[in-house]
Design a protein around this motif. Structure first.
Motif: not given
Length: 177
Positions: A101-105
């Motif tokens: 998971k993380g910032l949408d990229s």
């Protein structure tokens, strides 16, 4: 059992989401004397989608193949069917869940899928989602993967950690079998 006594069919359906659609579909499968071996349901936007692996004797599978087109139109569903067979044993040493998971990229899932394919790792299941938090769009993906017997697992883990670092993703890899 002979090949004629245990046939398999993959059935997919998509249509407007509404209460009772699962009950209608599973009742239809039962009425045709088929058994649901495996299934997945997802709501995507306002659309309901299901994929089921059905089994039964040749008569039951033929019955569902002939019944579904008319019934699915009555239910407002688009359907597709394909006969299949039991999955043969494969050379996998272990199964894992892989979460990140993380910032949408843009392209992150594509890169992860390509990375796994390069190492001959099968994706068995995939759930990917986005959500908003503090005014930013985040992504979260969970994959179930099968790792080949001849895989260098330590090397794979290190390469995956590097990929996650490049995309600024948090990840967890857990053995499940």
């Amino acid at each position: 059992m002979s090949g004629f006594s245990n046939q398999q069919l993959v059935l997919t359906a998509i249509g407007d989401d509404r209460t009772g659609i699962v009950a209608q579909l599973t009742e239809l499968v039962s009425e045709c004397s088929c058994n649901i071996i495996d299934s997945r349901i997802a709501i995507l936007g306002n659309e309901f989608s299901i994929i089921m692996l059905l089994s039964g004797d040749m008569s039951a599978i033929s019955r569902i193949e002939h019944t579904i087109p008319v019934k699915s139109m009555e239910m407002g569903l688009l359907t597709m069917m394909k006969r299949t067979s039991n999955r043969t044993g494969s050379e996998f040493c272990a199964g894992y869940t892989l979460e990140y998971k993380g910032l949408d990229s843009v392209g992150a899932l594509s890169k992860v899928a390509a990375f796994l394919a390069e190492d001959n790792i099968d994706i068995c299941s995939l759930k990917s989602d986005t959500y908003e938090q503090d005014g930013q769009l985040y992504m979260c993906s969970m994959l179930e993967i099968n790792v080949p017997v001849d895989s260098a697992l330590d090397s794979f883990k290190l390469k995956f950690e590097n990929l996650c670092t490049d995309f600024k993703l948090e990840s967890i890899l857990r053995r499940i079998r």
